[in-house]
Design an enzyme around this catalytic site. Structure first.
Site, PDB file in Angstrom:
ATOM      1  N   GLU A  77       0.830  -1.201   0.000  1.00 31.46           N
ATOM      2  CA  GLU A  77       0.000   0.000   0.000  1.00 31.46           C
ATOM      3  C   GLU A  77       0.869   1.259   0.000  1.00 31.46           C
ATOM      4  O   GLU A  77       0.551   2.254  -0.661  1.00 31.46           O
ATOM      5  CB  GLU A  77      -0.930  -0.025   1.235  1.00 31.46           C
ATOM      6  CG  GLU A  77      -1.985   1.053   1.194  1.00 31.46           C
ATOM      7  CD  GLU A  77      -3.136   0.792   2.172  1.00 31.46           C
ATOM      8  OE1 GLU A  77      -3.298  -0.362   2.628  1.00 31.46           O
ATOM      9  OE2 GLU A  77      -3.864   1.742   2.463  1.00 31.46           O
ATOM     10  N   GLU A 134       2.235   1.682  -3.459  1.00 25.00           N
ATOM     11  CA  GLU A 134       1.155   2.212  -4.303  1.00 25.00           C
ATOM     12  C   GLU A 134       0.995   3.715  -4.057  1.00 25.00           C
ATOM     13  O   GLU A 134       0.830   4.500  -4.996  1.00 25.00           O
ATOM     14  CB  GLU A 134      -0.152   1.471  -3.938  1.00 25.00           C
ATOM     15  CG  GLU A 134      -1.347   1.801  -4.817  1.00 25.00           C
ATOM     16  CD  GLU A 134      -2.616   1.094  -4.335  1.00 25.00           C
ATOM     17  OE1 GLU A 134      -2.609   0.506  -3.233  1.00 25.00           O
ATOM     18  OE2 GLU A 134      -3.623   1.148  -5.070  1.00 25.00           O
ATOM     19  N   CYS A 191      -8.523  -1.807   4.021  1.00 20.15           N
ATOM     20  CA  CYS A 191      -8.449  -2.978   4.908  1.00 20.15           C
ATOM     21  C   CYS A 191      -9.789  -3.332   5.499  1.00 20.15           C
ATOM     22  O   CYS A 191     -10.010  -4.463   5.915  1.00 20.15           O
ATOM     23  CB  CYS A 191      -7.511  -2.740   6.075  1.00 20.15           C
ATOM     24  SG  CYS A 191      -6.034  -1.898   5.624  1.00 20.15           S
ATOM     25  N   SER A 221      -7.166   2.084  -2.225  1.00 22.29           N
ATOM     26  CA  SER A 221      -5.977   1.281  -2.477  1.00 22.29           C
ATOM     27  C   SER A 221      -6.418  -0.051  -3.072  1.00 22.29           C
ATOM     28  O   SER A 221      -7.412  -0.625  -2.641  1.00 22.29           O
ATOM     29  CB  SER A 221      -5.226   1.050  -1.162  1.00 22.29           C
ATOM     30  OG  SER A 221      -4.371  -0.057  -1.311  1.00 22.29           O
ATOM     31  N   LYS A 234     -15.725  -9.238   8.119  1.00 24.11           N
ATOM     32  CA  LYS A 234     -14.686 -10.096   7.528  1.00 24.11           C
ATOM     33  C   LYS A 234     -15.284 -11.407   7.022  1.00 24.11           C
ATOM     34  O   LYS A 234     -14.763 -12.020   6.101  1.00 24.11           O
ATOM     35  CB  LYS A 234     -13.594 -10.393   8.561  1.00 24.11           C
ATOM     36  CG  LYS A 234     -12.695  -9.206   8.864  1.00 24.11           C
ATOM     37  CD  LYS A 234     -11.641  -9.009   7.786  1.00 24.11           C
ATOM     38  CE  LYS A 234     -10.920  -7.678   7.965  1.00 24.11           C
ATOM     39  NZ  LYS A 234     -10.161  -7.283   6.772  1.00 24.11           N
ATOM     40  N   GLU A 246     -16.424 -10.488   3.685  1.00 29.44           N
ATOM     41  CA  GLU A 246     -15.270 -10.271   2.803  1.00 29.44           C
ATOM     42  C   GLU A 246     -14.712 -11.603   2.286  1.00 29.44           C
ATOM     43  O   GLU A 246     -14.414 -11.748   1.103  1.00 29.44           O
ATOM     44  CB  GLU A 246     -14.176  -9.513   3.556  1.00 29.44           C
ATOM     45  CG  GLU A 246     -12.964  -9.181   2.695  1.00 29.44           C
ATOM     46  CD  GLU A 246     -11.836  -8.542   3.500  1.00 29.44           C
ATOM     47  OE1 GLU A 246     -11.469  -9.076   4.571  1.00 29.44           O
ATOM     48  OE2 GLU A 246     -11.318  -7.506   3.064  1.00 29.44           O
ATOM     49  N   GLU A 277     -14.227 -12.261  -5.596  1.00 29.30           N
ATOM     50  CA  GLU A 277     -12.873 -11.884  -6.014  1.00 29.30           C
ATOM     51  C   GLU A 277     -11.820 -12.718  -5.286  1.00 29.30           C
ATOM     52  O   GLU A 277     -10.689 -12.857  -5.765  1.00 29.30           O
ATOM     53  CB  GLU A 277     -12.581 -10.404  -5.699  1.00 29.30           C
ATOM     54  CG  GLU A 277     -13.465  -9.390  -6.416  1.00 29.30           C
ATOM     55  CD  GLU A 277     -14.746  -9.089  -5.663  1.00 29.30           C
ATOM     56  OE1 GLU A 277     -15.045  -9.808  -4.680  1.00 29.30           O
ATOM     57  OE2 GLU A 277     -15.466  -8.169  -6.058  1.00 29.30           O
ATOM     58  N   CYS A 323     -10.518  -1.468  14.596  1.00 25.81           N
ATOM     59  CA  CYS A 323     -10.850  -2.886  14.814  1.00 25.81           C
ATOM     60  C   CYS A 323     -10.968  -3.272  16.287  1.00 25.81           C
ATOM     61  O   CYS A 323     -11.673  -4.212  16.625  1.00 25.81           O
ATOM     62  CB  CYS A 323      -9.814  -3.771  14.153  1.00 25.81           C
ATOM     63  SG  CYS A 323      -9.560  -3.341  12.432  1.00 25.81           S
TER      64      CYS A 323
END
Lengths: 164, 665
Positions: free
Chosen positions: B280, B283, B300, B320, B359, B362, B367, B504
């Site tokens: 990241e 990037e 994230c 990102s 999560k 996710e 993907e 988190c």
């Protein structure tokens, strides 16, 4: 074209109310006038246009008994079941109308979408008990026979067969 | 001299020191007034009536919504109040599904504990439970309407903290219920699965969806290599369930518990957090050099990613492209472990232990699946881990600490502070700072990005260029910040977004807390962990360097891209049908579908649709062309969007539609 006319009407209603979320109830009333009920996708559209969540709009639409999320008939028959009308046998009137319209238990709208039958708690016309209102027209001192004629009159006007 | 202001509570003088309501004052006097609907972080709602107190001269008043006044005389425990509380709880129990022993909230339920505290032995009212279906449609949360007490905490946290509003009150009176729009289930609406609703829910009406049984099954399967990854925030919260203070670190005990349960390898998500920092940060430097797609938003947090996909499709290019540490771990570990150990990819089972409910969602994004094998197979929350420890019969306090397996168990402090709001920014700065200046520095603390506000700003100068950062937690804060960026009122280079307040550590998978102070202590625990480690910068992680050297190649290489990066898609908020505007019964009809979602609407979909219909009428094509208006084709950044036949036309005009329709006819 009917579909677009209606959708454009919804856009117009939103414009007329300045896309003001505070005017949600007014907007929903006007939309219901147009569709005779509040279709889900239109409520979503109204919600996004007013920057409200669909869940909020759904909450308002389900809170008021005036709003309906199911399509209603072209003619909405409201039978008063307030104290005065109840004493004057509105229940018998309701039974007679259900039978006349062929409404099975749990059904409120005829399959041809012509009639919806509802009870209301008071129409404020206790002197005329028992009272029914068909769309905006008030019929006082009703009997099952008189109600039968009202229905027949509408069926004739609409040019549909011999009742159900 | 100004006389001190006070309220007399149960014959004790309690000074007024800026408290907003009597409830705060009563609690300051160490009297625990029960409440369901009061949360200091949310607006005052005053619906549960449990905090009623007697105010002299005014009768019973709800403490939560009564401002304290000087010399007020308050009684919190009278015969009338006690009997009223009992009646309230009994009435709530009368339409409550009282299957407590099998409820996920058993022993942590406020209704249960209140009934016990008030000594309720029998409910005098007839049960009016309706037995509504339980909503298990989402990967993250279970909604059981039969356990709802209508306190509205979930509704308010969803709209006031997250500005999502996926659930709200519907219907009225005895039919009142909290639900998503149109009575749909959570899996098909705009819910971002942050789970904050389940954190504030006093009962078991909203709970994280458990995957514990699935994980046990995998552990019992001898043909499987089951590996665990533990997210940073988990280590400073597990202890709370076993009598430790919030923020106390129990990494070693967790590792040893997981080994005892039968996990073959126990790794640390902080390792791939270090990897995220490198990718990241790289990037970010590239974007700065090219001067494009600035600010860079972090990616994230899966709830934030879904939020952005739903509400800010135009910003997706600014996110990102890095996968979250959880997903980087899944992809990398399956690839490397199967190459090194010879175990087939399908026989490696990755179980994540996360502070988060989103999560779970996710891990199931399409993907993150290759050849039908998901990168991360199961996601359990901190709460679920504690349940597994309890179920195993392990005495947590007596566990001998053990260390992680290598290489994915080795991390620097940068990978650990990811769990606190501001941690990702700081970790990236530790990398980017050295990269941009080219100077190695001993300093690793960037205090300007730390703190506990939901919306913070910081700036620092590197090589003469000023970098502006924003650190946001809570999606409502994110929305406010984005609106400012869009209007030009603010500009940043780097924006860190975490959906849960405090990051988190405050995730909905963590042990339930009501005191906001708890998340501060957990965050402090993470920063202490950072201090205790010898390495603080991701670029110094020797095992990471080895992974790049032997496996990934260069930073940002194509192999790294394939495994560690992803793409985003614009996403509609609610799954539903469009409105048919012109129906055609003709079999050879041409179908035209005009997107009427907000983005396309603003870009002129209405005028386009009108011209199209005028054209249909003029040319008498009503039978041959079917027209529908749909609510969102999920390409909001390229609107207006129209589908003709099977073809999707972006940046559409009426002329383009007419051309296609004529061709098709």
């Amino acid at each position: 074209m009917e579909g677009l006319r209606k959708l454009e009407k919804v856009c117009q209603i939103l414009e007329e109310n300045g896309r003001d979320p505070g005017r949600l109830i007014t907007i929903l009333q006007a939309v219901q006038e147009e569709y005779r009920y509040l279709p889900e996708e239109i409520l979503t559209f109204v919600a996004t246009s007013l920057n409200l969540t669909s869940a909020h709009v759904y909450g308002v639409a389900t809170f008021y008994s005036h709003f309906t999320l199911k399509p209603k008939g072209k003619y909405i028959i409201r039978i008063c079941d307030g104290t005065a009308c109840h004493v004057k046998k509105s229940t018998a009137l309701l039974d007679a109308l259900r039978q006349k319209l062929g409404l099975k238990p749990g059904m409120v709208t005829t399959p041809d979408m012509l009639f919806t039958l509802e009870t209301v708690s008071c129409l404020g016309a206790c002197g005329l008990a028992p009272v029914i209102v068909v769309n905006d027209e008030v019929y006082g001192q009703m009997t099952p026979e008189k109600a039968d004629k009202v229905i027949d009159g509408i069926i004739k006007k609409e040019g549909i067969g011999n009742g159900k | 001299m100004i006389e001190a202001r006070y309220v007399n509570i149960d014959n004790k003088q309690v000074p007024i020191e800026g408290e907003h309501n009597l409830l705060e004052l009563v609690r300051k006097a160490n009297i625990d007034l029960p409440t369901f609907c009061y949360h200091s972080e949310l607006s005052v709602y005053g619906s549960c009536r449990l905090c009623m107190v007697e105010v002299e001269g005014r009768g019973l008043q709800p403490a939560c919504s009564t401002p304290p006044e000087n010399r007020m005389v308050v009684r919190t425990n009278t015969e009338q109040i006690r009997s009223m509380r009992k009646i309230i709880v009994e009435l709530l129990l009368a339409n409550h599904d009282q299957a407590c022993p099998t409820c996920p909230k058993n022993n942590h339920c406020q209704l249960q504990s209140l009934a016990s505290k008030l000594g309720i032995k029998k409910v005098r009212f007839k049960s009016t439970l309706r037995n509504e279906p339980v909503d298990t449609s989402s990967f993250s949360l279970v909604r059981d309407p039969n356990k709802c007490v209508l306190c509205g905490d979930c509704v308010r946290v969803c709209s006031e903290i997250q500005s999502v509003g996926a659930i709200d009150f519907a219907w009225r009176g005895s039919k009142s219920a909290v639900m998503p729009c149109f009575g749909k289930n959570l899996g098909s609406v705009e819910c971002v699965y942050c789970g904050q609703c389940s954190r504030v829910c006093p009962t078991g009406a909203l709970t994280p969806k458990s995957e514990v049984e699935d994980v046990w099954k995998q552990l019992d399967n001898p043909g499987r290599m089951v590996v665990a990854q533990i997210a940073p925030a988990v280590r400073v919260a597990v202890g709370e369930m076993f009598g430790l203070e919030p923020g106390a670190t129990s990494t070693g005990q967790i590792v040893s518990a997981l080994r005892a349960m039968g996990f073959d390898k126990v790794y640390d998500t902080s390792f791939t957090a270090d990897l995220t920092v490198i990718e990241e940060g790289h990037e970010f430097i590239e974007r700065i050099n090219k001067g494009e797609k600035i600010p860079q938003f972090t990616s994230c947090c899966p709830a934030w990613v879904k939020f952005a996909e739903q509400y800010y499709p135009e910003l997706l290019g600014n996110l990102s492209s890095c996968r979250s540490p959880q997903q980087m771990f899944g992809a990398l570990s399956k690839e490397m472990l199967s190459a090194q150990s010879g175990v087939k990819r399908e026989d490696i089972i990755v179980v994540s232990i996360m502070p988060c409910t989103a999560k779970k969602f996710e891990a199931r994004r399409p993907e993150f699946e290759r050849e039908g094998i998901r990168d991360v197979d199961y996601v359990i929350t901190t709460q679920e881990l504690c349940r597994m420890i309890e179920e195993s019969g392990l005495r947590f306090d007596a566990l001998e600490p053990e260390s992680f397996d290598l290489p994915f168990g080795f991390k620097t402090g940068a990978g650990v502070i990811f769990g606190a709001s501001g941690g990702v920014s700081e970790a990236v700065l530790r990398f980017v700072g050295e990269r941009i200046t080219g100077v190695k520095s001993d300093n690793y603390e960037f205090n300007m990005v730390r703190g506990d506000g939901g919306l913070r700003q910081a700036s620092l100068t590197l090589n003469g260029r000023e970098f502006k950062l924003a650190i946001v937690s809570g999606l409502k804060n994110a929305r406010e910040l984005i609106e400012k960026i869009k209007s030009g009122a603010a500009s940043y280079d780097f924006v860190e977004v975490m959906a849960c307040p405090g990051g988190c550590v405050g995730g909905a998978g963590q042990p339930v807390y009501r005191d906001p102070h708890v998340k501060k202590m957990r965050a402090r625990g993470l920063y202490d962990n950072d201090k205790m480690l010898q390495l603080h910068k991701s670029q110094d992680n020797p095992y990471l360097a080895e992974v790049y050297k032997n496996f990934l190649g260069e930073i940002g290489s194509s192999r790294a891209h394939g495994l560690l990066h992803t793409h985003y898609k614009t996403r509609k908020r609610i799954f539903d049908e469009g409105v048919t505007i012109n129906e055609s019964a003709c079999e050879a009809k041409v179908e035209v579908d005009v997107c009427f979602g907000t983005g396309c609407f603003l870009k002129g979909a209405q005028g386009l649709l009108r011209s199209l219909l005028e054209y249909i009428i003029k040319n008498d094509l009503g039978d041959k062309v079917e027209v529908k208006a749909s609510f969102c084709f999920e390409r909001c950044d390229r609107g207006p969007v129209v589908k003709v036949g099977g073809e999707t036309i972006e940046h559409c005009t009426f002329e383009k539609v007419r051309e296609r329709v004529e061709k098709a006819l």
